[in-house]
Scaffold this active site. Structure first.
Site, PDB file in Angstrom:
ATOM      1  N   PHE A 118      -1.502 -43.801 -20.848  1.00 52.48           N
ATOM      2  CA  PHE A 118      -2.445 -43.061 -21.709  1.00 52.48           C
ATOM      3  C   PHE A 118      -3.482 -43.986 -22.332  1.00 52.48           C
ATOM      4  O   PHE A 118      -4.519 -43.526 -22.804  1.00 52.48           O
ATOM      5  CB  PHE A 118      -1.684 -42.303 -22.810  1.00 52.48           C
ATOM      6  CG  PHE A 118      -1.360 -43.127 -24.015  1.00 52.48           C
ATOM      7  CD1 PHE A 118      -0.236 -43.926 -24.059  1.00 52.48           C
ATOM      8  CD2 PHE A 118      -2.198 -43.113 -25.118  1.00 52.48           C
ATOM      9  CE1 PHE A 118       0.061 -44.696 -25.178  1.00 52.48           C
ATOM     10  CE2 PHE A 118      -1.913 -43.872 -26.242  1.00 52.48           C
ATOM     11  CZ  PHE A 118      -0.777 -44.669 -26.271  1.00 52.48           C
ATOM     12  N   LYS A 119      -3.233 -45.281 -22.340  1.00 56.58           N
ATOM     13  CA  LYS A 119      -4.180 -46.216 -22.941  1.00 56.58           C
ATOM     14  C   LYS A 119      -5.558 -46.134 -22.276  1.00 56.58           C
ATOM     15  O   LYS A 119      -6.566 -46.415 -22.904  1.00 56.58           O
ATOM     16  CB  LYS A 119      -3.657 -47.655 -22.841  1.00 56.58           C
ATOM     17  CG  LYS A 119      -2.249 -47.895 -23.398  1.00 56.58           C
ATOM     18  CD  LYS A 119      -2.232 -47.912 -24.892  1.00 56.58           C
ATOM     19  CE  LYS A 119      -1.041 -48.627 -25.535  1.00 56.58           C
ATOM     20  NZ  LYS A 119       0.296 -48.158 -25.182  1.00 56.58           N
TER      21      LYS A 119
END
Ligand SMILES: *Cc1c(COP(=O)(O)O)cnc(C)c1O
Length: 472
Positions: A118-119
């Site tokens: 998700f970064k």
């Protein structure tokens, strides 16, 4: 710094510690940490337009929400272009699709970016934003960050190939997965420095925090923060809470719960901001692994350091969560003096406690569970057997916490579990759970590629010497 001083029409940001000046969006973004050592928060919360946003595709929703936080500082067409650059690199047309599992559970897939965590959602946007600032204001951009694995990979890929940007990432030597290590170290370029520190993630984070807190060093090297102390990153993550909400509320506008695998408290704090903007979040479920300082805080009011333990979800092997200070600021009534006193006490004693009405407020905001190693693997198996869906060990902690807290929610409230990484990124844990996954092509291609990193001791001076060589 050459970024413009504050003007009318700008969004205003203030420090949690109340001893730094107000900043506009660009100044806040470039500074990362405020000069008084505090973290930036918005001076006022922008309000959500739930009716107007409901039908929007991801990128347009992102443009509307991010524009509220940028104010008039970035022209709309710049925000639009940066978002195009950011989400053009995602392999799913919806960017962050929502998959229904059954039993009121949904999975928000946040792993369709280039490094499969998700970064990427934030850092694919932040990279070009730094590029824009460098071009527009002639700013020197020397990025410095610490990573437990995923941030570093996403940050390096977010800025790879952008002219004039240098990046140094500290990671705990041998304590990130091989795939994570290769995602960072196979970007071989004179602009990229990977420092492998003989220590754990908290050691890396401490060195980085220490260098940012030294204003002479911060200015001399024009250090820029890529960790979630940088609020710009969190702002970009607010978007998917809204996006997911509209997919699962059945058009009714009722409450929805979100379960968030938590380490540095950045992702879940984005959900907290979404809630303060008016998104009807029933509660945020804070999932930890065996490193459970935050779970103890939510369930007992005690925030005290423990021993760091390695687990199957290394991105959550964190004791001191940087963004916790932001939540504490709101919990203490947005009172910088009270916050300063609390932080000073924590620094001195390694402990902080809340009780009474404050603890009741914490428990209205969050539910929490600490998921042990065995339960993590059992949940990977259980979700696979029951729903035919494979989750990574971080996401498994979130699902386990969502299941364990189901009785605490009013009946019928949907729960969205944030899938923070692709299961292929943590193939070893999947295997230990008795399942199999083929390595995704984005990872398989990394093995055997040339790679480069520098191993150092857990020592600020050694880190500084290497950084001096990179930044010049
Ligand atoms: C970074 C990360 C987390 C923790 O997110 P925070 O914002 O630090 O709380 C959880 N899962 C994965 C896969 C991560 O990379």
């Amino acid at each position: 710094m050459a970024a413009p001083p504050y003007k009318r029409g700008y969004m205003r940001y203030i420090s949690t510690r109340g001893q730094a000046g107000e900043a506009g969006f660009v100044e806040m973004f470039l500074a990362g940490l405020a000069d008084d050592g505090g973290l930036y928060v918005p001076a006022e919360m922008p309000a959500a337009d739930l009716a107007g946003w409901r039908e929007l595709p991801y990128r347009e929703l992102a443009r509307r929400i991010i524009s509220l936080y940028v104010g008039e500082e970035l022209p709309a067409e710049v925000v639009e272009r940066l978002l195009g650059q950011a989400y053009g690199n995602f392999t799913h047309p919806e960017v962050t699709p929502v998959v229904p599992l059954g039993d009121n559970l949904h999975i928000l897939e946040l792993f369709h970016g280039p490094t499969l965590s998700f970064k990427d959602v934030a850092l694919q946007f932040i990279g070009p934003l730094y590029g824009w600032a460098a071009q527009t204001y002639g700013e020197r951009i020397n990025i410095l960050g610490a990573t437990s694995g995923d941030t570093g990979a996403a940050a390096i890929h977010g800025v790879a190939g952008l002219p004039g940007i240098k990046i140094a990432i500290l990671h705990p030597h041998g304590r990130v997965s091989k795939a994570q290590e290769l995602q960072m170290t196979t970007v071989v370029s004179d602009n990229v420095l990977n420092l492998a520190v003989r220590g754990d993630f908290d050691d890396c984070q401490r060195i980085v925090k220490d260098l940012f807190a030294d204003l002479a060093i911060k200015r001399r090297y024009s250090l820029r923060a890529i960790n979630s102390v940088n609020l710009a990153r969190i702002i970009a993550q607010i978007v998917y809470y809204f996006y997911a909400y509209f997919r699962v509320d059945g058009g009714r506008g009722g409450p929805v719960a979100f379960s968030v695998p938590t380490g540095n408290f950045g992702d879940i704090f984005a959900g907290y901001l979404a809630r303060r903007m008016g998104l009807p979040i029933e509660r945020l479920i804070l999932a930890t692994n065996e490193n459970n300082i935050l779970e103890r805080f939510v369930n007992t009011g005690d925030y005290s350091l423990g021993e760091s333990r390695p687990t199957y979800s290394p991105a959550m092997d964190i004791q001191v969560a940087s963004n916790f200070e932001r939540y504490l600021y709101y919990l203490l009534g947005e009172d910088p003096a009270a916050l300063r006193a609390a932080m000073a006490q924590f620094k001195e004693t390694g402990r902080l406690a809340v009780a009474g009405e404050q603890l009741a407020q914490v428990q209205r905001d969050f539910a929490s569970r600490a998921v042990c190693n065995d339960d993590c693997l059992a949940t990977i198996r259980r979700v696979h057997d029951r729903f035919g869906y494979l989750v990574d060990p971080h996401t498994a902690c979130g699902v386990a916490a969502a299941l364990a807290t189901a009785d605490e929610r009013p009946a019928g409230v949907p729960c969205v579990c944030l899938a923070t990484a692709h299961p292929g990124k943590f193939e070893e844990a999947i295997r230990l759970a008795g399942l199999q996954i083929e390595l995704p092509p984005a990872l398989a291609g990394l093995f055997g590629k040339p790679n480069r990193m520098t191993v150092i001791d857990n020592d600020r001076e050694q880190a500084l010497a290497e950084l001096g060589r990179l930044y010049g």
